[in-house]
Design a protein around this motif. Structure first.
Motif, short mmCIF file in Angstrom:
data_model
loop_
_atom_site.label_atom_id
_atom_site.label_comp_id
_atom_site.label_asym_id
_atom_site.label_seq_id
_atom_site.Cartn_x
_atom_site.Cartn_y
_atom_site.Cartn_z
N UNK A 1 9.85 5.17 -5.58
CA UNK A 1 8.97 4.05 -5.21
C UNK A 1 9.73 2.73 -5.29
N UNK A 2 10.72 2.67 -6.19
CA UNK A 2 11.41 1.37 -6.37
C UNK A 2 12.22 1.02 -5.13
N UNK A 3 12.73 2.06 -4.42
CA UNK A 3 13.48 1.75 -3.20
C UNK A 3 12.57 1.13 -2.16
N UNK A 4 11.40 1.73 -2.03
CA UNK A 4 10.48 1.22 -1.02
C UNK A 4 10.08 -0.22 -1.37
N UNK A 5 9.86 -0.49 -2.67
CA UNK A 5 9.47 -1.84 -3.06
C UNK A 5 10.61 -2.82 -2.77
N UNK A 6 11.84 -2.38 -3.00
CA UNK A 6 12.95 -3.27 -2.69
C UNK A 6 12.97 -3.56 -1.20
N UNK A 7 12.70 -2.52 -0.41
CA UNK A 7 12.65 -2.73 1.04
C UNK A 7 11.58 -3.74 1.40
N UNK A 8 10.42 -3.63 0.77
CA UNK A 8 9.31 -4.55 1.06
C UNK A 8 9.73 -5.98 0.73
N UNK B 1 0.84 -1.20 0.00
CA UNK B 1 0.00 0.00 0.00
C UNK B 1 0.87 1.25 0.00
N UNK B 2 1.95 1.18 0.77
CA UNK B 2 2.90 2.30 0.79
C UNK B 2 3.42 2.60 -0.60
N UNK B 3 3.88 1.53 -1.26
CA UNK B 3 4.46 1.72 -2.60
C UNK B 3 3.43 2.33 -3.52
N UNK B 4 2.19 1.82 -3.44
CA UNK B 4 1.18 2.34 -4.37
C UNK B 4 0.87 3.80 -4.07
N UNK B 5 0.88 4.16 -2.78
CA UNK B 5 0.67 5.57 -2.43
C UNK B 5 1.77 6.42 -3.05
N UNK B 6 3.02 5.94 -2.94
CA UNK B 6 4.15 6.72 -3.45
C UNK B 6 3.99 6.92 -4.94
#
Length: 1618
Positions: free
Chosen positions: A555-562, A542-547
């Motif tokens: 957004x790609x950094x957050x997805x990598x984190x996920x 959800x975070x990534x989609x918000x970003x």
């Protein structure tokens, strides 16, 4: 400082968060709180309405194409298609084992999804059925509808394998080739492009889902039913007393039995008379293929009663959850208890919630639990003891030991109600209490005292529990303690006009319950572990989609984190395996454990691999893939073997049950390990109570019945010491005073200290709200609830995008608990939007939730957390989205000094709005000046308003309080375009584009006496695509910088001259140059369109070209109330009252303007004038791409076409195409005047002899946008230039002229034609050949060159864009009564030629050519034919042989040779000629036959049938029916080459066709040879039954006339007698 939404300077902010900065690890929500709420963790699900159980429209379509290899001799087969209760039949075909039907059936349903997907689709083949006899079943095929739907909604051209339900040893009974599709509203089905016929004809291409093996075996499914308990009392006390008076004893008044449905079969156990705790010990055995194509087993406990046989509870067993094809464990379950839920347990004769007991909708109370087990064994059909039938059997089984399902433990459930607000005023002000049950809690159930062996007990408040031996429980000092299951009743207090609240201030009531269950906690623990991983993953996603949505950085950094976190969690996963007591551990537990471990590991590996591939460009697709992980985890977490039942919370008003919430027990289960603990265990959770059953559907279920904050804890009694740990701190316990003996009884209420806060709600604006009034607008206001207070904003009249700009202050909010905890997890705020009506109650328009940012008294008010930024909150109405709201919320603690500490409220002072406070400076967005230019082009398709036609319309455009009006259109009928094109206005808008308010477009009609009527309106929610960014200008002039760069564009596909191109027809016939030019037509080009001659778009043309809105946009105008459908879009169609055509352009005023600026036209330079223009529209309708919805009883339609454009209408009624679902049409010319006639409607009607014709479906095209588009959609650019033949250039302008005009319009340099086939445009050089064939003369021309440039126009810098190629578009046909469900599709294209240019040539002839052919078959001899008859005198075997033959589909015209009597060797000599004239479609490789379907048919029906020749050999009998000996079917396009001699002719030529060289009669023209006859023997094997020497000779119609030949041995060209 102003709140700006960008993530400026992440590092600086991260230092506030403490710790080093790792952009992958920091959840962006914590860094910048934009649109993600401060803590999404404990927000309740906002979608209030239960989605299951509500009926939906479904359409199931089945096309039965043909059948093959049906077992049996000389049969007359027909196919029966059955779904649920409905049956439809195909026609009957005579004496064939491979009938060809091509018939189409449609079933329409309106049922809930669960019911639909459990329906069974059954195909059966029956032979020799007539009016008197029901026919014999050859074989059947079963599959449930859910399986089809879970494919991409369809199976296309697949073979269903038939088996005999009465004899499972028999093997395959034949195949039926069919298409099956299931669509709900709004689903689309892809039509697969017709691939080569050969791979479809493969019988290997079976009708089964992916992953199911082709060879399915028979298996037995054993469902063992042991016993049930906890059945609800099915009798009223009155009845019981009457009975007691008569019989003198009190018997249990329920006669339960269990009924199981699986794969279309039903099985029942015996009935246990009058028994609440029935013990059956029986097993039900189903025989069905494995893997089954039916996913769910439906298990019901029913009450046997002659009058009223009702279900008492239903459970669905999903076989996918209890088996795994990967790891190869067969379905297995238990022995384990399954819990059933349904309606409330109070017994009434007419139970209003009876549906819930049938398994529809979410159960609202516990009904019973049933001890079952499932096992499967694969059958060995060859073993003698296997019974061959598939009837359901019932057998007895031995009893099961008490502790087989686990050791019984004592569980303890504790709950505390911290708040009860938003109680619906409709309930009335009688005292309200809450009841919590985990098993059943009802006064009626009190009659049944619990038995001693640790059964559960009823929780009526009165009885005390029996004292059990307390040796096993260390803490069981409270043995005499009653459970407290309900809170004390209280009178509700008024909050506002809609809601009450209960005065739970300092004292919070508690409940606690003890119950006994088999200890199967580890199942729930494992589910929780997986659930926790899934939960974390979902939050991250959800975070990534918000970003992505708010366009923040990285957004790609957050997805990598996920993904990183997912990998970590999956790798260190340890499932709860080691358990103290192993009793009750089933096979499924062990298998699932292995499976979950393996799957988790796989997910971890894949996530790890994927993490490295995440790039900026691929974020979106990787998010999709990650969502599949999420689905897989959710699927694994669902535990099929239940243990502790779910907990229900009921709100009871004055003894009546009003609303409920259901809490899965695993969510509140306690464990010492963090990851095993349920996600709501020992936490305060917000729950919204719902109305039970059907009444909760639709708007009734949208009002909140009550909102409660509840704390729940469930665990073993001996783990009780921790049960108060999770409560907010700062309370004292109040116990029941029981004297000194019971120190440990749980509290019945808690007393809290209170904290005082001030809540500031900054309501800025909302957009895209629901239209609640008949004008299509609303008068919205917002109501904000927090704790027990509520406030409203002002009402803004007539808008869907209100800007309230208002601060609501909630003073003295009392919250209970410790301050620091409130800071981290504050209570939620509920915002509801209403539409104010002058009379009556305000209408509900939607709701959303938010969490405030909290500031403690001692904290500093400043960045990074304060002032909070404005965020968007999604508004929901039922399950549909209904707009979004822009607001910010802050909760400030009032310290010891009182309000003096609070930051001051500084609003703009110039606005005089009386008592209303505006949003303060730090929070409101920063504004700057923008200019908005509006292009007014015209209005289209305006409907009547209050029965009067619109005559003098005007458009008003408004944005943020400023606006502009168009000029009046003096006469809408005469010319609906505006005379002044561009106007502009200036307005202050926020700098941040995400915060831009919507722009409203409203159309009014000026009536007499200066009255204005609203026609319709549109809110443009996002202005982003209309923002003009001056930096683009530089991009346009880049060509000046690189003046000498010459780009060579090699275009090779036009290098071959036209001659080669034409002869290339199908990919596999490249070598064949013998095809006659004259045989080719437009259809050859169409069928070879894979060869890039024409583009075939699988959908509408606009969807590939952005609706042709490159500069002219269409805005739909809406009017009327929004619909309350599930899907908001369906109802919006009916609200459209017309279109406004125009465009917008906005830019900051400071920007410098471009040089060649014409101040009248603003930014809209060089657009065409909008005076009326006359156009010739030529519509080519090619054919229907998919089957039409049949309108006639016989399942066919007689379609014809109607084309409407303005007042012109072309009806093609005379040329209706009889009894067809795949018709071909032709081309039509219509003259039109833009702008009056701009929408082209193509409808297909069904011709009826009597009565009116029915509309099958229609499609609408906007021609005006196409005509003016710079993609040049007037006439597609062909792939090559030809001046004659079927591929002739259609446009009146030649390519050179088009190119010159485009260059002039785009102010480009060129075109310059050079020697050697070059052309230069804007410093790009293109090359192509310049020769052209014209009536066999070669000429030099530049047309090819120009055409090459046009086909690569998108590569030209500055002005380039893709030009529409020559194409065919596929448009879905829709019917206004069934929105969203396709009624078929149509393939077509449109050419438009302005009348002021040269006239176009004649229309292309797209009628398919049907060359006539004649096939002559000479049967010379037969050999080795099996001998059937015994001679009466000599006893030797002989046969009286003759050969019968026909072309497929023309059985009536079968022809026989004479009889060769008394052949002893199986040799026969005939010299006999058959003659078959037929029409043939080259392109489709089909024969065309027209014949009447029956004696009563009005006209002939046209069939298209594959070209196949059937030959059969028979034994003639004088007195009885002839005996069938063998047959062969030759596909005239590809059949085995005949053998040279009878010896070389073997059965292999038929059985393995793949290895035999094949020939086509259409190429060879004449073939002679030997072919085998085959038939099936008793074992269903093919055996050779004879050989035939035959000669096939194909002539065209003309050749056949020139050299005729006689049938049989007749003149002309007679054959001599053998």
């Amino acid at each position: 400082e102003p709140a700006i939404l960008e993530t400026q300077n992440l590092d600086r902010q991260a230092t506030f968060m403490g710790g080093r900065f790792d952009p992958d690890a920091v959840s962006l929500a914590s860094v910048t709180a934009v649109t993600t709420n401060v803590s999404n963790k404990s927000k309740p699900d906002i979608k209030m309405e239960p989605s299951s159980g509500r009926p939906v429209d479904y359409q199931v379509s089945v096309t039965v194409i043909e059948a093959r290899q049906l077992v049996g001799l000389n049969m007359d087969p027909m196919v029966c298609v059955e779904i649920g209760e409905e049956k439809k039949y195909t026609s009957m075909k005579e004496s064939t084992n491979c009938p060809y039907y091509n018939e189409y059936f449609v079933f329409d349903f309106h049922v809930p999804p669960d019911v639909m997907f459990d329906k069974i689709l059954k195909l059966s083949v029956i032979h020799s059925k007539n009016l008197l006899r029901s026919g014999t079943l050859v074989g059947t095929f079963k599959m449930d509808v859910g399986t089809i739907y879970s494919q991409p909604h369809q199976f296309y051209h697949k073979w269903a394998l038939l088996s005999d339900p009465d004899d499972i040893t028999a093997g395959c009974k034949g195949y039926v080739k069919c298409d099956v599709a299931v669509v709900a509203k709004g689903d689309t089905i892809k039509t697969p492009h017709k691939a080569g016929e050969s791979d479809e004809d493969d019988i290997e291409n079976l009708l089964i889902p992916e992953g199911v093996p082709a060879e399915r075996q028979w298996a037995r499914y054993f469902l063992k039913v042991y016993r049930a308990e906890g059945l609800p009392r099915m009798n009223t006390s009155i009845m019981a007393n009457v009975k007691k008076a008569f019989i003198g004893e009190n018997k249990d008044l329920v006669d339960p039995y269990v009924q199981v449905q699986f794969a279309g079969q039903k099985g029942k156990t015996s009935v246990q008379k009058s028994c609440y705790e029935p013990i059956w010990n029986e097993q039900i055995v189903f025989t069905e293929m494995f893997p089954p194509l039916c996913k769910r087993m439906k298990i019901q406990i029913r009450d046997s009663d002659k009058v009223n046989d009702v279900a008492m509870g239903t459970h669905f067993l999903d076989l996918r959850k209890i088996s795994n094809d990967g790891d190869k464990f067969l379905p297995t379950l238990g022995p384990a208890w399954v819990n059933m839920y349904g309606s409330t347990r109070t017994y009434t004769l007419m139970d209003e919630y009876q549906e819930l007991n049938e398994g529809l909708g979410e159960g609202v109370s516990f009904r019973a639990r049933l001890l079952i087990s499932v096992s499967v064994e694969i059958l060995d059909p060859s073993s003698p003891d296997t019974s061959s039938s598939t009837e359901v059997q019932l057998e007895g089984i031995p009893n099961i030991s008490e502790n087989a399902t686990g050791k019984i433990e004592e569980f303890f459930l504790f709950g505390s109600f911290l708040e009860a607000t938003m109680i619906d005023r409709k309930i009335g002000d009688k005292p309200i209490n809450f009841e919590v049950t985990i098993y059943f809690g009802d006064e009626l159930d009190g009659a049944n005292q619990p038995k001693l062996q640790g059964k559960k007990k009823a929780e009526g408040e009165e009885e005390t529990e029996l004292i059990r031996d307390s040796s096993e429980d260390e803490m069981d000092d409270d043995g005499d303690l009653a459970s407290v299951a309900t809170t004390p009743p209280m009178k509700p207090v008024v909050t506002d006009s809609n809601y009450f609240h209960l005065p739970y201030f300092e004292r919070k009531p508690c409940i606690y319950i003890k119950s006994w269950w088999q200890d199967q906690r580890r199942r729930l623990y494992n589910a929780n572990i997986i659930d926790n991983i899934a939960h974390k993953l979902e939050e991250g996603l959800n975070d990534v989609q918000e970003i992505i949505k708010t366009e923040k950085a990285y957004p790609e950094r957050r997805l990598r984190g996920v993904l990183e976190e997912l990998t970590q969690r999956c790798q260190f996963l340890v499932l709860a395996n080691t358990d103290q007591n192993l009793s009750g551990k089933t096979k499924l537990d062990r298998e699932r454990l292995k499976l979950c471990m393996a799957e988790q590991e796989a997910v971890g590996q894949q996530a790890k691999a994927m993490r490295s591939q995440v790039k900026r460009s691929t974020v979106r697709e990787k998010v999709k893939l990650t969502q599949q992980f999420l689905q897989k985890l959710r699927f694994l977490a669902d535990e099929p073997q239940h243990s502790v039942p779910d907990v229900f919370i009921w709100m009871i008003s004055n003894g009546k049950r009003i609303a409920y919430a259901r809490v899965p027990s695993k969510d509140i289960l306690y464990s010492g390990m963090d990851e095993e603990r349920g996600k709501d265990c020992g936490k305060v959770k917000t729950s919204f109570l719902r109305i039970p059953g059907k009444r909760g559907f639709g708007p009734a279920g949208w009002t909140v019945q009550a909102k409660i904050e509840i704390y729940l804890w469930l665990g073993l009694n001996r783990q009780r010491k921790d049960y108060l740990c999770g409560l907010p701190n700062g309370f004292e316990e109040n116990r029941l005073s029981k004297g000194p003996g019971s120190p440990l009884s749980p509290p019945i209420s808690l007393t809290y200290m209170k904290q005082i806060f001030q809540l500031r709600v900054h309501m800025y604006q909302a957009r895209g709200l629901f239209a609640a009034d008949s004008t299509g607008l609303s008068d919205p206001f917002a109501r904000v609830f927090f704790s027990t207070q509520s406030q409203v904003t002002e009402v803004l009249p007539e808008t869907l995008c209100p800007t309230w700009d208002q601060l609501l202050l909630f003073e003295n909010v009392e919250l209970f608990g410790e301050a620091s905890e409130l800071r981290d997890d504050p209570p939620i705020i509920v915002i509801e939007l209403y539409d104010q009506d002058t009379v009556g109650k305000a209408d509900f328009m939607g709701r959303t939730f938010a969490k405030p940012v909290v500031k403690m008294a001692e904290e500093h008010y400043g960045p990074p957390r304060f002032p909070p930024p404005l965020e968007y909150y999604q508004i929901y109405r039922g399950n549909g989205m209904a707009g979004e709201m822009l607001a910010a919320f802050e909760l400030l603690q009032i310290g010891p000094k009182g309000k003096a500490d609070l930051p001051p409220i500084d609003g703009p002072t110039d606005m005089d709005r009386g008592p209303l406070l505006p949003v303060p400076m730090g929070i409101r967005p920063v504004l700057s000046k923008y200019r908005i230019e509006v292009l007014f082009w015209g209005l289209r398709d305006l409907k009547r308003v209050n029965l009067a036609q619109v005559d003098r319309p005007r458009v008003d455009v408004e944005c943020a309080g400023k606006g502009v009006q168009s000029v009046l259109i003096p006469n809408y009928k005469k010319n609906p375009n505006f005379s002044t094109l561009v106007k502009c206005f200036e307005v202050d808008l926020p700098e941040n584009e995400l915060l831009h308010p919507p722009l409203n477009i409203r159309v009014v009609d000026c009536r007499a006496f200066g009255r204005y009527t609203l026609v319709g309106s549109n809110a443009v929610t996002s202005l982003r695509k209309f923002i003009y960014r001056p930096s683009d200008k530089q991009a346009n002039n880049w060509s000046t910088a690189c003046s000498d760069a010459v780009v060579k564009v090699e275009v090779d596909d036009d290098k071959d001259t036209k001659g080669r191109k034409k002869k290339r027809k199908k990919g596999d016939e490249m070598e064949d140059d013998g095809l006659d030019e004259s045989m080719l037509d437009w259809w050859s080009k169409y069928f070879a369109s894979i060869e890039t001659l024409t583009e075939v778009y699988p959908k509408e043309l606009e969807s590939d070209f952005d609706n042709f809105e490159d500069w002219l946009h269409s805005f739909n105008l809406f009017r009327g109330k929004g619909g309350d459908d599930d899907d908001q879009n369906g109802s919006d169609e009916d609200r459209i009252v017309g279109k406004f055509k125009g465009s917008l352009c906005m830019y900051k005023v400071s920007d410098e303007l471009p040089r060649d600026f014409d101040s009248n036209m603003g930014m809209f330079q060089n657009i065409p004038h909008n005076d009326p223009i006359i156009v010739l529209v030529r519509v080519y309708i090619i054919r229907q791409a998919t089957d039409l919805h049949p309108a006639d009883i016989n399942g066919k339609a007689d379609p014809y076409i109607v084309i409407k454009l303005g007042k012109n209408e072309v009806k093609d009624k005379e040329n209706y195409i009889s009894k067809q679902l795949n018709p071909l049409f032709g081309s039509f010319d219509i003259e039109a005047t833009f702008p009056m006639d701009s929408t082209l409607t193509v409808s297909i009607y069904d011709w009826d002899l009597v009565g009116t014709d029915d509309l099958i479906g229609e499609t609408k095209l906007d021609l005006e946008n196409r005509f003016y588009s710079k993609h040049r959609a007037t006439c597609g650019v062909t792939a090559s230039y030809a001046s004659h033949g079927y591929n002739i250039w259609r446009d009146p302008m030649k390519p050179t002229q088009i190119l010159a005009k485009l260059c002039k319009d785009g102010k480009l340099d060129g075109p310059h034609y050079g020697p050697g086939g070059r052309v230069k445009v804007e410093n790009r050089v293109f090359m192509a050949s310049t020769e052209i064939e014209d009536e066999n003369l070669k000429k030099q021309t530049n047309e090819h060159l120009a055409l090459t440039v046009l086909r690569h126009w998108e590569e030209i810098p500055g002005a380039g864009c893709k030009l529409v190629p020559e194409h065919v578009e596929t448009r879905p046909l829709l019917h206004p009564d069934k929105p969203g469900i396709e009624q078929g599709r149509i393939e077509m294209w449109v050419d438009m030629f302005p009348k002021d240019m040269t006239a176009p040539g004649p229309a292309l002839d797209i009628a398919p050519r049907k060359p006539k052919f004649e096939l002559r078959v000479i049967i010379w001899n037969t050999d080795e034919v099996v001998l059937e008859d015994d001679d009466i005198f000599t006893g030797e075997k002989s046969s009286d042989i003759f050969v019968r033959s026909w072309l497929k589909g023309q059985q009536e015209d079968k022809q026989d040779t004479d009889v060769h009597y008394h052949s002893i060797t199986g040799e026969g000599n005939f010299n006999w000629r058959f003659i078959y004239p037929f029409d043939y479609l080259m392109a489709e490789e089909k024969i065309v036959i027209s014949k009447k379907e029956s004696m009563f048919a009005w006209d002939e029906t046209e069939y298209k049938i594959p070209a196949r020749l059937n030959l059969q050999v028979w034994d003639a009998d004088h007195f009885s029916a002839d005996d069938f000996l063998g047959a062969i079917e030759l596909d005239l396009n590809r059949f085995p080459r005949g053998a040279k001699t009878a010896k070389q002719c073997t059965i292999e030529m038929v059985t393995n066709e793949a290895d035999v060289p094949t020939v086509s009669i259409f190429k060879q023209k004449r073939i002679k040879g030997w072919w085998p006859f085959v038939a099936r023997n008793e074992e269903d094997e093919f055996e050779l039954t004879g050989k035939v020497e035959a000669e096939l000779h194909l002539l065209t119609g003309e050749e056949a006339e020139k050299c005729p030949a006689g049938e049989g041995r007749n003149e002309p060209e007679p054959l001599e007698k053998p």
